[in-house]
Design a protein around this motif. Structure first.
Motif, PDB file in Angstrom:
ATOM      1  N   ALA A 175       0.812  -1.216   0.000  1.00 30.59           N
ATOM      2  CA  ALA A 175       0.000   0.000   0.000  1.00 30.59           C
ATOM      3  C   ALA A 175       0.851   1.275   0.000  1.00 30.59           C
ATOM      4  O   ALA A 175       0.329   2.364  -0.245  1.00 30.59           O
ATOM      5  N   SER A 176       2.134   1.159   0.274  1.00 26.10           N
ATOM      6  CA  SER A 176       2.972   2.343   0.490  1.00 26.10           C
ATOM      7  C   SER A 176       3.317   3.058  -0.819  1.00 26.10           C
ATOM      8  O   SER A 176       3.978   2.491  -1.695  1.00 26.10           O
ATOM      9  N   PRO A 177       2.916   4.318  -0.965  1.00 28.02           N
ATOM     10  CA  PRO A 177       3.247   5.034  -2.205  1.00 28.02           C
ATOM     11  C   PRO A 177       4.738   5.322  -2.334  1.00 28.02           C
ATOM     12  O   PRO A 177       5.279   5.347  -3.435  1.00 28.02           O
ATOM     13  N   PHE A 178       5.413   5.529  -1.188  1.00 25.51           N
ATOM     14  CA  PHE A 178       6.854   5.773  -1.243  1.00 25.51           C
ATOM     15  C   PHE A 178       7.593   4.473  -1.560  1.00 25.51           C
ATOM     16  O   PHE A 178       8.599   4.473  -2.272  1.00 25.51           O
ATOM     17  N   GLY A 179       7.086   3.372  -1.041  1.00 25.20           N
ATOM     18  CA  GLY A 179       7.651   2.071  -1.390  1.00 25.20           C
ATOM     19  C   GLY A 179       7.447   1.793  -2.866  1.00 25.20           C
ATOM     20  O   GLY A 179       8.342   1.279  -3.555  1.00 25.20           O
ATOM     21  N   GLY A 217      11.356   4.734  11.798  1.00 21.94           N
ATOM     22  CA  GLY A 217      10.289   3.726  11.761  1.00 21.94           C
ATOM     23  C   GLY A 217       9.483   3.739  10.475  1.00 21.94           C
ATOM     24  O   GLY A 217       8.339   3.286  10.454  1.00 21.94           O
ATOM     25  N   LYS A 218      10.082   4.256   9.405  1.00 25.96           N
ATOM     26  CA  LYS A 218       9.304   4.408   8.157  1.00 25.96           C
ATOM     27  C   LYS A 218       9.809   3.474   7.068  1.00 25.96           C
ATOM     28  O   LYS A 218      10.997   3.140   7.012  1.00 25.96           O
ATOM     29  N   ILE A 219       8.890   3.135   6.184  1.00 22.89           N
ATOM     30  CA  ILE A 219       9.233   2.462   4.942  1.00 22.89           C
ATOM     31  C   ILE A 219       9.067   3.493   3.816  1.00 22.89           C
ATOM     32  O   ILE A 219       8.273   4.432   3.970  1.00 22.89           O
ATOM     33  N   PRO A 220       9.804   3.314   2.722  1.00 18.90           N
ATOM     34  CA  PRO A 220      10.743   2.252   2.403  1.00 18.90           C
ATOM     35  C   PRO A 220      12.084   2.421   3.112  1.00 18.90           C
ATOM     36  O   PRO A 220      12.518   3.544   3.385  1.00 18.90           O
ATOM     37  N   PHE A 233      17.662   5.067   3.773  1.00 20.83           N
ATOM     38  CA  PHE A 233      16.340   5.670   3.708  1.00 20.83           C
ATOM     39  C   PHE A 233      16.551   7.140   3.434  1.00 20.83           C
ATOM     40  O   PHE A 233      17.656   7.659   3.653  1.00 20.83           O
ATOM     41  N   ASP A 234      15.633   7.932   2.912  1.00 19.92           N
ATOM     42  CA  ASP A 234      14.283   7.518   2.583  1.00 19.92           C
ATOM     43  C   ASP A 234      14.213   7.164   1.088  1.00 19.92           C
ATOM     44  O   ASP A 234      15.244   6.876   0.482  1.00 19.92           O
ATOM     45  N   SER A 235      13.011   7.266   0.481  1.00 21.83           N
ATOM     46  CA  SER A 235      12.874   6.858  -0.926  1.00 21.83           C
ATOM     47  C   SER A 235      13.843   7.620  -1.835  1.00 21.83           C
ATOM     48  O   SER A 235      14.384   7.073  -2.784  1.00 21.83           O
ATOM     49  N   ARG A 236      14.088   8.898  -1.516  1.00 24.17           N
ATOM     50  CA  ARG A 236      14.969   9.698  -2.382  1.00 24.17           C
ATOM     51  C   ARG A 236      16.389   9.144  -2.384  1.00 24.17           C
ATOM     52  O   ARG A 236      17.028   9.034  -3.433  1.00 24.17           O
ATOM     53  N   ALA A 289      -1.384  13.337   1.590  1.00 26.75           N
ATOM     54  CA  ALA A 289      -2.457  12.341   1.451  1.00 26.75           C
ATOM     55  C   ALA A 289      -2.302  11.211   2.480  1.00 26.75           C
ATOM     56  O   ALA A 289      -3.289  10.733   3.043  1.00 26.75           O
ATOM     57  N   VAL A 290      -1.055  10.824   2.748  1.00 29.04           N
ATOM     58  CA  VAL A 290      -0.820   9.772   3.752  1.00 29.04           C
ATOM     59  C   VAL A 290      -1.145  10.315   5.150  1.00 29.04           C
ATOM     60  O   VAL A 290      -1.817   9.652   5.952  1.00 29.04           O
ATOM     61  N   ALA A 291      -0.707  11.547   5.444  1.00 31.66           N
ATOM     62  CA  ALA A 291      -0.980  12.133   6.757  1.00 31.66           C
ATOM     63  C   ALA A 291      -2.486  12.254   6.981  1.00 31.66           C
ATOM     64  O   ALA A 291      -2.996  11.989   8.081  1.00 31.66           O
ATOM     65  N   ARG A 316      -4.740  10.394   5.681  1.00 31.42           N
ATOM     66  CA  ARG A 316      -5.253   9.029   5.877  1.00 31.42           C
ATOM     67  C   ARG A 316      -5.084   8.642   7.358  1.00 31.42           C
ATOM     68  O   ARG A 316      -5.992   8.109   7.972  1.00 31.42           O
ATOM     69  N   TYR A 317      -3.924   8.949   7.940  1.00 39.18           N
ATOM     70  CA  TYR A 317      -3.726   8.663   9.369  1.00 39.18           C
ATOM     71  C   TYR A 317      -4.761   9.443  10.194  1.00 39.18           C
ATOM     72  O   TYR A 317      -5.325   8.932  11.156  1.00 39.18           O
ATOM     73  N   GLU A 318      -4.972  10.684   9.778  1.00 36.42           N
ATOM     74  CA  GLU A 318      -5.901  11.554  10.517  1.00 36.42           C
ATOM     75  C   GLU A 318      -7.333  11.034  10.464  1.00 36.42           C
ATOM     76  O   GLU A 318      -8.059  11.089  11.447  1.00 36.42           O
TER      77      GLU A 318
END
Ligand code: GSF
Length: 203
Positions: free
Chosen positions: A8-12, A51-54, A65-68, A108-110, A112-114
Motif C-alpha cells: 500500500a505504500s506510495p513511497f515504497g 520507523g518508516k518504509i521504504p 532511507f528515505d525513498s529519495r 495524502a498519507v498524513a 489518511r492517518y488523521e
C-alpha cells in the motif's frame, strides 16, 4: 538487497517502480512490513530509527532511507540511462517534480492517518482540510505543467505517477481526473508501463 516496504505504500512503490525501470528488481528481496506511527515494525525501526518504509538494506548490510536516497543509490548501481537528468534546468525540474509528488503523497498519507487511525472524537476537520488543500493545489499545478511532463520515466514523473496512483487507491471518491484532463491524459499511458502495472497498490 532487502527492501522493507508494503503493497500500500506510495513511497515504497516509488522505489519499486525505479528499481523496475533500472532493471534491478531481481536483485531486491521485498520484505513486506505492515506499520503505522502508532504500530511500529521492529525490523524497520531497527534499520530506520524513524520507523518508516521504504528502507533498503544494501548487500553490505547498510540501511538506506528515505525513498529519495534509496533511488539515488539504485541509480548509481545501474550504469545505464540515469533517472536523474545530469545537469541544467532539466535536473532542477525533475527534482522539483519529485518534491511535488512526494509532498502530495506526504499530505495524502498524513490525512489518511488523521481520518482512519485517529480516534473519531480526537479528529480535527480543519487539519484534514488543510492537508487535502495541499493535494488540491498540487493537482492544479500538475495540470498546469501537464504538457511538459515526460512520457519516459525520470525521478520527477515516476514520483508524480505514484502520487496519482495513491490518490486512485485511497481517494478514489475524490475523482482527481475530473478537472485535470491533461494530467489524466498524461497518466493514462504512463500507468500502463510494466513498472507501474507490476506495483499497483493494494491493501
Ligand atoms: C516518507 C516515507 C513515509 O511516509 C520517503 O520515503 O520518501 N519521506 C519518506 N512512509 C510511510 C509509509 S507510506 O505511506 O509510504 C510510513 O512509513 N509511515 C509510518 C510512520 O511511522 O510514519
Amino acid at each position: 538487497m532487502q527492501l522493507f516496504s508494503s503493497p500500500a505504500s506510495p513511497f515504497g512503490r516509488k522505489v519499486k517502480v525505479a528499481a523496475h525501470e533500472l532493471d534491478l528488481l531481481g536483485r531486491i528481496e521485498i520484505n513486506n512490513a505492515s506499520l503505522s506511527p502508532i504500530a511500529p515494525h521492529e525490523g524497520v525501526s531497527a534499520a530506520n530509527p524513524l520507523g518508516k518504509i521504504p528502507c533498503l538494506i544494501t548487500d553490505e548490510g547498510e540501511p538506506l532511507f528515505d525513498s529519495r536516497v534509496i533511488i539515488e543509490y539504485l541509480d548509481s548501481l545501474h550504469g545505464g540511462t540515469s533517472l536523474f537528468p545530469a545537469h541544467g534546468p532539466a535536473r532542477w525540474r525533475a527534482l522539483t517534480q519529485q518534491a511535488l509528488g512526494d509532498g502530495i503523497m506526504d499530505a495524502a498519507v498524513a490525512n489518511r492517518y488523521e481520518t482512519v487511525l485517529r480516534p473519531e472524537d480526537l479528529r480535527w476537520p480543519e487539519w484534514s482540510q488543510g492537508l487535502m488543500l495541499k493535494v488540491t493545489r498540487g493537482l492544479a499545478r500538475l495540470e498546469e505543467m501537464a504538457d511538459s511532463l515526460s512520457s519516459t520515466p525520470d525521478i520527477g514523473v515516476l514520483t508524480i505517477a505514484c502520487a496519482l496512483g495513491y490518490l486512485d487507491f485511497r481517494y478514489a471518491d475524490r475523482s482527481w481526473r475530473s478537472g485535470h484532463p491533461k494530467l489524466a491524459a498524461w497518466f493514462e499511458p504512463f500507468s500502463q508501463r510494466p513498472s507501474m502495472q507490476a506495483t499497483v497498490p493494494h491493501a
